[in-house]
Motif scaffolding. Sequence first.
Motif, mmCIF file in Angstrom:
data_model
loop_
_atom_site.group_PDB
_atom_site.id
_atom_site.type_symbol
_atom_site.label_atom_id
_atom_site.label_comp_id
_atom_site.label_asym_id
_atom_site.label_seq_id
_atom_site.Cartn_x
_atom_site.Cartn_y
_atom_site.Cartn_z
ATOM 1 N N PHE A 194 0.810 -1.211 0.000
ATOM 2 C CA PHE A 194 0.000 0.000 0.000
ATOM 3 C C PHE A 194 0.852 1.272 0.000
ATOM 4 N N ARG A 195 1.954 1.261 0.735
ATOM 5 C CA ARG A 195 2.786 2.457 0.796
ATOM 6 C C ARG A 195 3.382 2.799 -0.573
ATOM 7 N N TRP A 196 3.728 1.793 -1.348
ATOM 8 C CA TRP A 196 4.237 2.048 -2.691
ATOM 9 C C TRP A 196 3.132 2.588 -3.589
ATOM 10 N N ILE A 197 1.941 2.018 -3.470
ATOM 11 C CA ILE A 197 0.817 2.484 -4.284
ATOM 12 C C ILE A 197 0.549 3.962 -4.036
ATOM 13 N N ASN A 198 0.650 4.373 -2.786
ATOM 14 C CA ASN A 198 0.255 5.727 -2.406
ATOM 15 C C ASN A 198 1.325 6.782 -2.668
ATOM 16 N N ARG A 199 2.489 6.363 -3.164
ATOM 17 C CA ARG A 199 3.514 7.337 -3.564
ATOM 18 C C ARG A 199 3.229 7.811 -4.986
ATOM 19 N N PRO A 200 3.104 9.109 -5.202
ATOM 20 C CA PRO A 200 2.750 9.603 -6.544
ATOM 21 C C PRO A 200 3.716 9.163 -7.633
ATOM 22 N N ARG A 201 5.000 9.040 -7.321
ATOM 23 C CA ARG A 201 5.991 8.715 -8.344
ATOM 24 C C ARG A 201 6.286 7.225 -8.451
ATOM 25 N N SER A 202 5.637 6.438 -7.640
ATOM 26 C CA SER A 202 5.847 4.993 -7.710
ATOM 27 C C SER A 202 5.048 4.403 -8.870
ATOM 28 N N ARG A 203 5.581 3.346 -9.483
ATOM 29 C CA ARG A 203 4.897 2.694 -10.597
ATOM 30 C C ARG A 203 3.884 1.659 -10.106
ATOM 31 N N THR A 204 3.928 1.317 -8.819
ATOM 32 C CA THR A 204 2.995 0.338 -8.276
ATOM 33 C C THR A 204 1.608 0.937 -8.192
ATOM 34 N N ALA A 205 0.618 0.215 -8.689
ATOM 35 C CA ALA A 205 -0.763 0.706 -8.682
ATOM 36 C C ALA A 205 -1.715 -0.451 -8.459
ATOM 37 N N ALA A 206 -2.695 -0.240 -7.613
ATOM 38 C CA ALA A 206 -3.742 -1.234 -7.367
ATOM 39 C C ALA A 206 -4.876 -0.538 -6.637
ATOM 40 N N ALA A 207 -6.018 -1.173 -6.643
ATOM 41 C CA ALA A 207 -7.182 -0.673 -5.927
ATOM 42 C C ALA A 207 -7.986 -1.869 -5.446
ATOM 43 N N ALA A 208 -8.984 -1.619 -4.623
ATOM 44 C CA ALA A 208 -9.913 -2.650 -4.172
ATOM 45 C C ALA A 208 -11.274 -2.313 -4.767
ATOM 46 N N GLY A 209 -11.714 -3.139 -5.717
ATOM 47 C CA GLY A 209 -12.885 -2.806 -6.506
ATOM 48 C C GLY A 209 -14.171 -2.644 -5.724
#
Length: 387
Positions: A194-209
């Motif tokens: 989650f911490r990587w997802i929430n960094r604006p410049r990180s390439r990690t992305a996910a959500a909970a549908g």
Amino acid sequence: MTVIAGVALGAWVWLVAAQGMFWRTDVRLPRHEGEPERWPDVAVVVPARDEAEVIGVSLPSLLAQEYPGQAHVFLVDDGSTDGTGELAKELADRLGGLPLTVTSPGEPPAGWTGKLWAVRHGIELARQTTGAEFLLLTDADIAHRPDSLRGLTAAAAENGLDMVSQMARLRVQTGWERLIVPAFVYFFAQLYPFRWINRPRSRTAAAAGGCVLIRSSAVTAADVPDAIRQSVIDDVALAKAVKRSGGRIWLGLAERVDSVRPYPGLGELWRMVSRSAYAQLRHSPTLLAGTVLGLALVYLVPPLAAIGGAAAGAWPLAALGLAAWALMAGSYLPMLRYYGQPWWLAPVLPYTAALYLGMTVDSAVQHYRGRGAAWKGRTYARPDPGL
């Protein structure tokens, strides 16, 4: 075996220390001071297909939202045969609350999943009738506490976020749910910290549908759901599209959002995971083989080395296995506490991982048998790049 056990221990040291602190459960809805000067209009879009079993719990929670601005609920009945749409209308007439519109998009055209076709229909109708600044995309099995929409919108507005998603707290009541559900969220966080997802410049992305609040402008900028219309794992695809288009996204664990869908037995849980596991691996035999080997090394080798080494008197092997097993169990404890489960489930995680390994392999087998991502009477093959 000693070398392999050493590699497994090294993998756990790296995971605990360098994988975005995935094991922590303190990533919760961003704090907001005060309230927005103007509460933006929100349209709540609920795709639903044969959800009469759960809609009686989830929909009233949406209608009862205590939201200071304007909000409207759009339930998109995706070809239900169990009276989902009629039940929704009856609930709204009896309970009142936020205004409800029930609509149906018809069967999805080629190249669309049913859920995303329903979401597209709901978004278009919401735009035509409300002009809402925000859209709450939430599943039909998700119940929201009365202040859920208020908190989501305030957090997004104050923190300049284009998409805020919460991992709903899944139901944990039966023995199988206790064994498998917390591990599901733990494995997801390990894959998408989650911490990587929430960094604006990180390439990690996910959500909970199950719970996604998104700005209407971000929907336009990312061209969703059209750009992801074939995605079976639509929440991750949505997050990637929004982040790729320059949007700021956030994902964390929920405190006010709960899933009410029951998974009482192993069969239901097995199907929940296996229907999309091979799609997560992009239908790649190579990635499947790597995943199986990785799961075996990281989760199965430690207890085998600890127990086998002790039985054979190979104490260096036993010590390496026990150390890796201890790191594994320790990293799982916060998730068990979040779900209110006993500590002794932590050392049982290798058994749960073995079940997930079986689910993953079964997902690939079902794909090659033509029964891949099957859900409520529809089966989705590998995405066709020509559509």
